[in-house]
Motif scaffolding. Structure first.
Motif, short mmCIF file in Angstrom:
data_model
loop_
_atom_site.label_atom_id
_atom_site.label_comp_id
_atom_site.label_asym_id
_atom_site.label_seq_id
_atom_site.Cartn_x
_atom_site.Cartn_y
_atom_site.Cartn_z
N VAL A 1 93.10 -50.96 -13.95
CA VAL A 1 93.31 -50.16 -15.16
C VAL A 1 92.40 -50.64 -16.29
O VAL A 1 92.38 -51.82 -16.63
CB VAL A 1 94.79 -50.20 -15.60
N HIS B 1 91.13 -49.35 -20.36
CA HIS B 1 91.51 -48.43 -21.43
C HIS B 1 90.70 -48.76 -22.67
O HIS B 1 90.24 -49.89 -22.85
CB HIS B 1 93.00 -48.58 -21.74
N PRO C 1 96.03 -44.10 -18.96
CA PRO C 1 94.86 -44.97 -18.94
C PRO C 1 93.58 -44.17 -18.75
O PRO C 1 93.58 -43.11 -18.12
CB PRO C 1 95.12 -45.90 -17.75
N LEU D 1 98.82 -52.19 -22.71
CA LEU D 1 99.16 -52.13 -21.30
C LEU D 1 100.61 -51.68 -21.11
O LEU D 1 100.92 -50.86 -20.25
CB LEU D 1 98.93 -53.51 -20.66
N LEU E 1 101.00 -48.03 -21.62
CA LEU E 1 100.53 -47.28 -20.45
C LEU E 1 101.60 -47.26 -19.37
O LEU E 1 101.87 -46.23 -18.76
CB LEU E 1 99.24 -47.90 -19.89
#
Lengths: 263, 341
Positions: A22, A24, A72, A62, A65
């Motif tokens: 992930v 972002h 993300p 995080l 998300l």
């Protein structure tokens, strides 16, 4: 139906969480500001994992998300094998600010999730139960402005627990409390976690807090956050601040954060 | 909680020492300010009654009687001590005001009815106002009723429209895109500027006036509802969303309650604006109501009637504001530090 549902305690096993590559970023005045850099993490059902990192490193992002409040830019997040489509009451967040609604009593604040889903009538008992769990039964009719910081955060915790989450997301929930209230509530959250069996993901920048509460501590770097190390905490609960093994772990983690000299 | 004995005046309480620590208030038993106020009112009554008027006034006797009645009432209250309990504490607080009122009234009486120092007919004596209330109460009451009907009708329509528009443009950016420019252009225009247009566009002067009052109310209510909704803490929405709340819940149970303090500011401003439009509309169009009464009185050089109508209007407006504050205190009891009206 209702009686049966209430009689059988919902000892729901926690959620297995998979975070895969992930990344972002935020848009800041037209420029892309990367906040997360290829984070991969896998947690077991019922595990208590802490995300530890310096302020502003992106750990709260995080958590947002995982909560489904934002999607993300790259990578996938799976909950029990299914990708996250949006917020869900099974993944409830407790924020740093209690964010209680000032126009609602403590009871009505705790009942928020049930009311939002239209089940408050049939599940009134759950609200009282949750308030009892956090020790606020006597304050059900109080308004938020009448509560101390610790009590307000307890109320926020009750509001989350009412939803019977399988994954409790804790976004520095004790960050603004005084040190004494903090110590008590660290133990209380661990006790609630042990009793209810949910998975927990705790964001914190307090090394001791992470080591006292979590079974694994994920150490993140400065922004954009990368995983520096995952430290398993092989200590039985309840843990003690004076434990020599804890001191050892703390030294190790502070070293990972580049703070060894200041220890 | 208290026995009858404890609530009795000084003498009774003195009979037993054990009663002393339980006495509810440490206030002096004889209310000195009350005695002074009583004396002031009785003196004003005597002055009004004994000193002959320079001209014929019908209600001089009645005025003196009313003043004397107030004086006697105050005398009783001052002497009777704790007999009236909590109500007397409220009376005690306005004691100095009661003295000032008697002095001002007496001064007014002397300057007008007794010595005619002030030019007539512009300055009516107190008994002139009293005469309006005793002789013209039917027309005055009818005017109040008409004003209230027009005001409340327009205000309710305007407040509802303003609130709905405010929520809509605060919540939906599409609605904001279309409504905001219109609001910016038309909103600041004084509602009275629409007067000529309204009176030929609407079938009756009543409906035109209702529209104007509604318009004056709607602008501040819209703007403040909008800013209230737009200013809601984003985290409130996050909390509700993680718990499975839909759009409907977010608007009705999060945005609107959170915006209510701001909405009430708009409602106050709207009420103030509606008063001024009401008076103008009544003076220009509708042949009824307090605004019309004022103008009619002026036309006949009946200045006593004018002062009486102004007094009634002040009481009406102040009463409506008080009512709105009460409503707010009830609905927003969760707020800290509310302004006391």
């Amino acid at each position: 139906m209702v009686a049966a549902a209430l009689a059988a305690p919902e000892t729901q096993a926690g959620t297995a969480l998979v975070i895969r590559d992930v990344s972002h970023e935020f848009d800041l005045h037209g420029r892309a500001l990367p906040v997360l850099d290829r984070i991969s993490l896998r947690t077991e059902p019922g595990e208590f994992v802490a995300l530890l990192g310096p302020s502003g490193c992106g750990k709260s992002t995080l958590l947002r998300l995982v909560a489904g409040l934002e999607a993300p830019r790259a990578g996938r997040i799976l909950v029990d094998g299914a990708p996250i489509a949006g917020p869900d009451p099974s993944r409830v967040v407790v924020f740093q600010d209690p964010t209680l609604y000032p126009w609602r009593t403590v009871w009505k604040n705790a009942a928020l999730g049930l009311e939002a889903r239209g089940t408050v009538r049939s599940q009134r008992d759950r609200v009282s139960e949750a308030l009892e769990m956090v020790g606020l039964s006597g304050f059900a009719r109080a308004y938020p402005h009448q509560l101390s910081g610790g009590m307000a955060q307890r109320a926020a915790l009750a509001r989350a627990l009412v939803n019977d989450p399988s994954l409790l997301l804790l976004d520095e929930p004790l960050g603004k409390l005084d040190s004494m209230t903090r110590i008590t509530m660290q133990a209380e959250i661990v006790r609630l976690w042990q009793r209810s069996g949910f998975s927990a993901l705790l964001v914190t920048h307090d090394v001791e807090e992470a080591l006292l509460m979590a079974s694994r501590v994920v150490v993140l770097s400065d922004r954009p956050a990368q995983i520096k190390a995952i430290v398993p905490v092989d200590l039985a609960y309840p843990r003690h601040r004076g434990d020599p093994r804890l001191a050892e772990l703390r030294r190790e983690v502070l070293g990972l954060l580049g703070l060894e000299a200041n220890w | 909680m208290f026995s009858a004995k404890q609530l009795q005046p000084a003498e009774a309480a003195n009979q037993s020492i054990s009663d002393e620590p339980l006495r509810p208030a440490a206030e002096p038993r004889v209310w000195t300010v009350g005695l002074l106020a009583a004396a002031a009112w009785l003196a004003a009554a005597a002055l009004t009654d004994r000193w002959p008027d320079a001209d014929d006034w019908e209600r001089t006797g009645l005025l003196a009687e009313l003043m004397a009645a107030i004086g006697v009432g105050l005398l009783l209250a001052a002497a009777a001590g704790g007999l009236f309990g909590a109500r007397l504490t409220r009376l005690r607080r306005i004691g100095p005001w009661l003295i000032a009122l008697a002095i001002v009234l007496a001064g007014w009486e002397v300057a007008t009815a007794k010595l005619q120092l002030l030019p007539r007919p512009f300055f009516a004596p107190p008994q002139g106002l009293l005469e309006v209330f005793t002789d013209d109460w039917a027309r005055l009451g009818d005017s109040v009723l008409h004003s209230l009907i027009l005001l409340i009708g327009g205000y309710v329509i305007g407040a509802a429209a303003g609130f709905t528009t405010g929520v809509l443009i605060g919540w939906s950016s599409a609605a904001g895109y279309w409504v905001h420019p219109v609001l910016r252009l038309v909103g600041p225009l004084p509602a009275t500027a629409w007067l000529p247009l309204a009176f030929f566009a609407f079938p009756t002067s009543g409906s035109a006036s209702t529209f104007l009052v509604a318009l004056a109310t709607a602008f501040p209510v819209t703007v403040l509802t909008w800013s209230g909704v737009a200013g809601v803490n984003r985290a409130y929405y996050d909390v509700a969303r993680t718990m499975g709340a839909g759009q409907r819940f977010l608007v009705l149970k999060v945005a609107i309650p959170a915006a209510m303090p701001s909405v009430f500011v708009g409602l106050f401003m709207g009420l103030g604006a509606s008063f001024s439009v009401l008076v103008v509309a009544e003076m220009m169009g509708v042949k009824a109501g307090l605004g019309w009464y004022l103008q009619w009185a002026q036309g006949w050089a009946a200045y006593g009637n004018m002062y009486a109508a102004l007094l009634v209007m002040a009481l009406m407006c102040s009463g409506l504001i008080t009512l709105l504050f009460r409503l707010r205190d009830r609905l927003l009891s969760w707020q800290k530090g509310l302004v006391q009206w």
